[in-house]
Motif scaffolding. Structure first.
Motif, PDB file in Angstrom:
ATOM      1  N   CYS A 121     -62.881 -10.069  15.804  1.00  0.00           N
ATOM      2  CA  CYS A 121     -62.214 -10.328  17.088  1.00  0.00           C
ATOM      3  C   CYS A 121     -61.708  -9.028  17.717  1.00  0.00           C
ATOM      4  O   CYS A 121     -61.585  -8.930  18.939  1.00  0.00           O
ATOM      5  N   ALA A 122     -61.400  -8.041  16.881  1.00  0.00           N
ATOM      6  CA  ALA A 122     -60.874  -6.778  17.396  1.00  0.00           C
ATOM      7  C   ALA A 122     -61.888  -6.089  18.303  1.00  0.00           C
ATOM      8  O   ALA A 122     -61.502  -5.373  19.238  1.00  0.00           O
ATOM      9  N   ILE A 123     -63.188  -6.301  18.051  1.00  0.00           N
ATOM     10  CA  ILE A 123     -64.208  -5.668  18.896  1.00  0.00           C
ATOM     11  C   ILE A 123     -64.090  -6.190  20.327  1.00  0.00           C
ATOM     12  O   ILE A 123     -64.163  -5.429  21.302  1.00  0.00           O
ATOM     13  N   GLU A 124     -63.859  -7.513  20.467  1.00  0.00           N
ATOM     14  CA  GLU A 124     -63.681  -8.084  21.809  1.00  0.00           C
ATOM     15  C   GLU A 124     -62.373  -7.587  22.439  1.00  0.00           C
ATOM     16  O   GLU A 124     -62.305  -7.333  23.636  1.00  0.00           O
ATOM     17  N   MET A 125     -61.347  -7.447  21.608  1.00  0.00           N
ATOM     18  CA  MET A 125     -60.067  -6.939  22.134  1.00  0.00           C
ATOM     19  C   MET A 125     -60.253  -5.513  22.656  1.00  0.00           C
ATOM     20  O   MET A 125     -59.794  -5.183  23.759  1.00  0.00           O
ATOM     21  N   ILE A 126     -60.949  -4.681  21.878  1.00  0.00           N
ATOM     22  CA  ILE A 126     -61.153  -3.289  22.289  1.00  0.00           C
ATOM     23  C   ILE A 126     -61.963  -3.238  23.576  1.00  0.00           C
ATOM     24  O   ILE A 126     -61.659  -2.468  24.494  1.00  0.00           O
ATOM     25  N   ALA A 137     -63.147   0.027  30.622  1.00  0.00           N
ATOM     26  CA  ALA A 137     -63.136   0.089  32.088  1.00  0.00           C
ATOM     27  C   ALA A 137     -63.625  -1.198  32.755  1.00  0.00           C
ATOM     28  O   ALA A 137     -63.124  -1.577  33.814  1.00  0.00           O
ATOM     29  N   HIS A 138     -64.579  -1.902  32.134  1.00  0.00           N
ATOM     30  CA  HIS A 138     -65.146  -3.075  32.808  1.00  0.00           C
ATOM     31  C   HIS A 138     -64.096  -4.156  33.064  1.00  0.00           C
ATOM     32  O   HIS A 138     -64.059  -4.768  34.134  1.00  0.00           O
ATOM     33  N   HIS A 139     -63.236  -4.398  32.056  1.00  0.00           N
ATOM     34  CA  HIS A 139     -62.219  -5.446  32.210  1.00  0.00           C
ATOM     35  C   HIS A 139     -60.876  -4.850  32.628  1.00  0.00           C
ATOM     36  O   HIS A 139     -60.098  -5.505  33.316  1.00  0.00           O
ATOM     37  N   ASP A 140     -60.592  -3.632  32.171  1.00  0.00           N
ATOM     38  CA  ASP A 140     -59.493  -2.826  32.682  1.00  0.00           C
ATOM     39  C   ASP A 140     -58.131  -3.542  32.640  1.00  0.00           C
ATOM     40  O   ASP A 140     -57.587  -3.945  33.661  1.00  0.00           O
ATOM     41  N   LEU A 141     -57.594  -3.678  31.426  1.00  0.00           N
ATOM     42  CA  LEU A 141     -56.296  -4.356  31.285  1.00  0.00           C
ATOM     43  C   LEU A 141     -55.153  -3.580  31.948  1.00  0.00           C
ATOM     44  O   LEU A 141     -54.109  -4.153  32.249  1.00  0.00           O
ATOM     45  N   ASP A 142     -55.349  -2.280  32.172  1.00  0.00           N
ATOM     46  CA  ASP A 142     -54.281  -1.478  32.793  1.00  0.00           C
ATOM     47  C   ASP A 142     -53.823  -2.072  34.130  1.00  0.00           C
ATOM     48  O   ASP A 142     -52.667  -1.946  34.517  1.00  0.00           O
ATOM     49  N   ARG A 187     -63.910 -14.422  24.230  1.00  0.00           N
ATOM     50  CA  ARG A 187     -64.429 -13.375  25.132  1.00  0.00           C
ATOM     51  C   ARG A 187     -63.254 -12.612  25.753  1.00  0.00           C
ATOM     52  O   ARG A 187     -62.122 -13.101  25.757  1.00  0.00           O
ATOM     53  N   PRO A 188     -63.526 -11.421  26.305  1.00  0.00           N
ATOM     54  CA  PRO A 188     -62.448 -10.667  26.954  1.00  0.00           C
ATOM     55  C   PRO A 188     -61.706 -11.471  28.025  1.00  0.00           C
ATOM     56  O   PRO A 188     -60.489 -11.355  28.168  1.00  0.00           O
ATOM     57  N   GLU A 189     -62.446 -12.340  28.738  1.00  0.00           N
ATOM     58  CA  GLU A 189     -61.796 -13.155  29.784  1.00  0.00           C
ATOM     59  C   GLU A 189     -60.745 -14.077  29.158  1.00  0.00           C
ATOM     60  O   GLU A 189     -59.715 -14.363  29.772  1.00  0.00           O
ATOM     61  N   ALA A 190     -61.012 -14.548  27.943  1.00  0.00           N
ATOM     62  CA  ALA A 190     -60.043 -15.429  27.262  1.00  0.00           C
ATOM     63  C   ALA A 190     -58.793 -14.646  26.882  1.00  0.00           C
ATOM     64  O   ALA A 190     -57.666 -15.155  26.996  1.00  0.00           O
ATOM     65  N   LEU A 191     -58.985 -13.397  26.432  1.00  0.00           N
ATOM     66  CA  LEU A 191     -57.806 -12.575  26.109  1.00  0.00           C
ATOM     67  C   LEU A 191     -56.997 -12.292  27.371  1.00  0.00           C
ATOM     68  O   LEU A 191     -55.760 -12.363  27.359  1.00  0.00           O
TER      69      LEU A 191
END
Ligand code: SF4
Length: 153
Positions: free
Chosen positions: A26-31, A36-41, A123-127
């Motif tokens: 799961c950490a791979i999806e978190m990372i 840049a694509h999802h850009d949590l900043d 998926r990243p969208e879920a996080l």
């Protein structure tokens, strides 16, 4: 609700600093969510390498019994108020290791969890959805310091 509590809650939800560590796949999806694509900043979410300045723990991966004490220790080192996200079915309930002798059946057996994110892996969208839900929870809890109350209990 007082204006000061509202301002504190706004500041907290707008600058979440998750402690940076991952336990399994799961950490791979978190990372990738931090990239840049999802850009949590843009949500004010910035990863941090130390528990002492972090207010969110994202438990991403399988919690084996040998990791239970280190996870508890890291949680205790985080200053209140603090929140925990269980990312993926392993961290939520043991996931595919439900019958394993060596896996904790959900990180909530060790520390309190605020948000559960289903999936194997999510998926990243879920996080991102989980983080937005946590921001909503922080705004609802304003004035009631839940994590402080937990520590004092
Ligand atoms: S939930 Fe699935 S993807 Fe995530 S750590 Fe467990 S086995 Fe790996």
């Amino acid at each position: 609700m007082g204006k000061v509590e509202h301002i504190f809650a706004l500041a907290r939800k707008s600058s979440l600093w998750p402690m940076q560590f991952g336990l399994a796949c799961c950490a791979i999806e978190m990372i990738s969510t931090y990239m840049a694509h999802h850009d949590l900043d843009r949500f004010g979410v910035v990863t941090w390498p130390s528990p002492r300045q972090s207010d969110v723990m994202i438990v991403a991966g399988t919690v084996v019994k040998k990791m239970a004490d280190p996870i508890r220790l890291l949680y205790e080192q985080m200053p209140a108020p603090k929140w925990v996200i269980a990312m993926g079915s392993c961290a939520t309930c043991g996931g595919p290791y439900i019958r394993s002798y060596s896996v904790v059946m959900g990180v909530d057996h060790i520390i309190p969890v605020d948000i559960y994110i289903p999936g194997c892996p999510p998926r990243p969208e879920a996080l991102m959805d989980g983080l937005i839900k946590l921001q909503g929870k922080i705004m609802k809890e304003q004035g009631r310091d839940i994590s402080l109350a937990r520590e004092q209990a």
